[in-house]
Write an enzyme that holds these catalytic residues in place. Structure first.
Site, PDB file in Angstrom:
ATOM      1  N   GLU A 178       7.536 -16.226 -23.373  1.00  0.00           N
ATOM      2  CA  GLU A 178       8.951 -15.853 -23.527  1.00  0.00           C
ATOM      3  C   GLU A 178       9.107 -14.533 -24.287  1.00  0.00           C
ATOM      4  O   GLU A 178      10.194 -14.242 -24.806  1.00  0.00           O
ATOM      5  CB  GLU A 178       9.742 -16.972 -24.234  1.00  0.00           C
ATOM      6  N   HIS A 207      12.917 -20.465 -30.593  1.00  0.00           N
ATOM      7  CA  HIS A 207      13.119 -21.272 -29.385  1.00  0.00           C
ATOM      8  C   HIS A 207      12.435 -22.622 -29.571  1.00  0.00           C
ATOM      9  O   HIS A 207      11.265 -22.679 -29.950  1.00  0.00           O
ATOM     10  CB  HIS A 207      12.516 -20.536 -28.179  1.00  0.00           C
ATOM     11  N   HIS A 214      12.584 -27.168 -28.292  1.00  0.00           N
ATOM     12  CA  HIS A 214      12.919 -28.132 -27.232  1.00  0.00           C
ATOM     13  C   HIS A 214      13.419 -29.448 -27.838  1.00  0.00           C
ATOM     14  O   HIS A 214      12.791 -30.490 -27.647  1.00  0.00           O
ATOM     15  CB  HIS A 214      11.676 -28.439 -26.377  1.00  0.00           C
ATOM     16  N   GLU A 272      30.707 -30.026 -40.083  1.00  0.00           N
ATOM     17  CA  GLU A 272      30.111 -28.757 -40.527  1.00  0.00           C
ATOM     18  C   GLU A 272      29.865 -27.760 -39.378  1.00  0.00           C
ATOM     19  O   GLU A 272      29.661 -26.573 -39.626  1.00  0.00           O
ATOM     20  CB  GLU A 272      28.765 -29.030 -41.210  1.00  0.00           C
ATOM     21  N   HIS A 285      16.070 -27.583 -20.772  1.00  0.00           N
ATOM     22  CA  HIS A 285      14.895 -26.903 -21.332  1.00  0.00           C
ATOM     23  C   HIS A 285      14.910 -26.861 -22.866  1.00  0.00           C
ATOM     24  O   HIS A 285      13.993 -27.368 -23.507  1.00  0.00           O
ATOM     25  CB  HIS A 285      14.809 -25.479 -20.751  1.00  0.00           C
TER      26      HIS A 285
HETATM   27  P1  13P Z   1       4.635 -20.510 -24.563  1.00  0.00           P
HETATM   28  O1  13P Z   1       3.520 -21.474 -24.886  1.00  0.00           O
HETATM   29  O2  13P Z   1       4.183 -19.425 -23.620  1.00  0.00           O
HETATM   30  O3  13P Z   1       5.272 -19.965 -25.824  1.00  0.00           O
HETATM   31  O4  13P Z   1       5.759 -21.299 -23.768  1.00  0.00           O
HETATM   32  C1  13P Z   1       6.391 -22.412 -24.323  1.00  0.00           C
HETATM   33  C2  13P Z   1       7.800 -22.531 -23.901  1.00  0.00           C
HETATM   34  O5  13P Z   1       8.567 -23.183 -24.577  1.00  0.00           O
HETATM   35  C3  13P Z   1       8.278 -21.818 -22.692  1.00  0.00           C
HETATM   36  O6  13P Z   1       9.659 -21.820 -22.623  1.00  0.00           O
HETATM   37 ZN    ZN Z   2      10.594 -23.445 -23.787  1.00  0.00          ZN
END
Ligand code: 13P
Ligand code: ZN
Length: 273
Positions: free
Chosen positions: A116, A140, A142, A170, A211
């Site tokens: 990313e 980023h 998940h 909040e 995602h």
């Molecule tokens: P990477 O291992 O390349 O960082 O990818 C993980 C991910 O969350 C892709 O969106």
């Molecule tokens: Zn990801």
């Protein structure tokens, strides 16, 4: 100074481990980057290898020319960041055009920065310009509940912002601009980076359908706190949704207005009916 003795590297590692502990990162899921201030990179210069070849970023970020970033490696597990940071993370230098990068520290067992990278750098460029250089962290992850929400709500900025604001008092204080939502797209390339950076012009949070999320912050605590707050609110939303199709009561538009007045912040009026 050695990179791993610097405060920025220690804060970077701590965020990675906190994210792992909170189950925001299965396997290699998620990635983190930090735009390193000039005086901080100067302190660790002795530990950098500035001899490697530059390679294409896959996009153009001229406003980041010459900048250094600490960033997680592609395919590296967040559970390993604390144990083996020099293998799982790296520092990269962006060239004078903002089109190429080279690894100057880390990834000692091989590899490359996160897939990313284009999204991270495009987000950094937008945030650097919008904040007069103050914003330095892009994160980023998940988290399960915010991903779950992308299966039950329309994929609009308004639907997500309103439900997240309403689920915990909040929230409008922490993200008064709201959140942006991106429909499902192929990840890991320039195209999703362009869409995400567009949302980052307006918000500090972008939700990727099915995602995860991207959060931006001035420092590690702010970026992580934002992701944590969004995910907690999403958890409350999903719990309420699981037991009742209709809320008995909620935080109203008037409540939001009172809150904004009491705390002295500007709420994004686009999300009021
Ligand atoms: P990477 O291992 O390349 O960082 O990818 C993980 C991910 O969350 C892709 O969106
Ligand atoms: Zn990801």
């Amino acid at each position: 100074m050695k990179v791993l003795d610097s405060k920025f590297a220690q804060d970077f590692i701590r965020l990675g481990d906190d994210g792992w502990q909170l189950r925001f990162h299965e396997r290699n899921g998620g990635n983190l980057s930090y735009r390193i201030p000039d005086d901080r990179i100067a302190e660790v210069k002795e530990d950098l290898d500035l001899t490697r070849e530059f390679q294409p970023i896959g996009t153009s970020v001229p406003a980041l020319a010459g900048e250094f970033f600490m960033i997680t490696g592609s395919g590296k597990y967040f559970s390993d960041i604390k144990r083996i940071p020099e293998e799982t993370c790296c520092i990269i230098e962006v060239d004078e055009k903002g089109e190429n990068y080279r690894v100057v520290w880390g990834l000692t067992a091989g590899g490359r920065p996160t897939s990313e990278l284009p999204t991270h750098l495009m987000n950094h460029e937008v945030k650097k310009l919008a904040s007069d250089g103050k914003m330095r962290v892009i994160y980023h992850c998940h988290p399960a509940n915010i991903i779950a929400m992308t299966f039950v709500l329309p994929l609009t900025d308004k639907a997500f912002t309103r439900e997240l604001w309403e689920s915990m008092t909040e929230c409008p204080v922490v993200f008064p601009a709201g959140v942006g939502v991106i429909p499902w797209m192929v990840c890991g390339g320039r195209e999703i980076g362009v869409e995400t950076a567009e949302k980052m012009k307006k918000y500090d949070v972008a939700v990727w359908a099915h995602h995860g999320i991207f959060c931006a912050g001035e420092d590690f605590d702010i970026a992580f706190g934002l992701a944590h707050t969004v995910e907690k609110s999403a958890e409350i939303y999903m719990k309420v949704r699981a037991v009742t199709p209709v809320k008995q009561q909620t935080i109203t538009k008037e409540n939001f207005i009172d809150l904004a007045e009491a705390f002295g912040f500007e709420l994004n009026k686009d999300f009021f009916d």
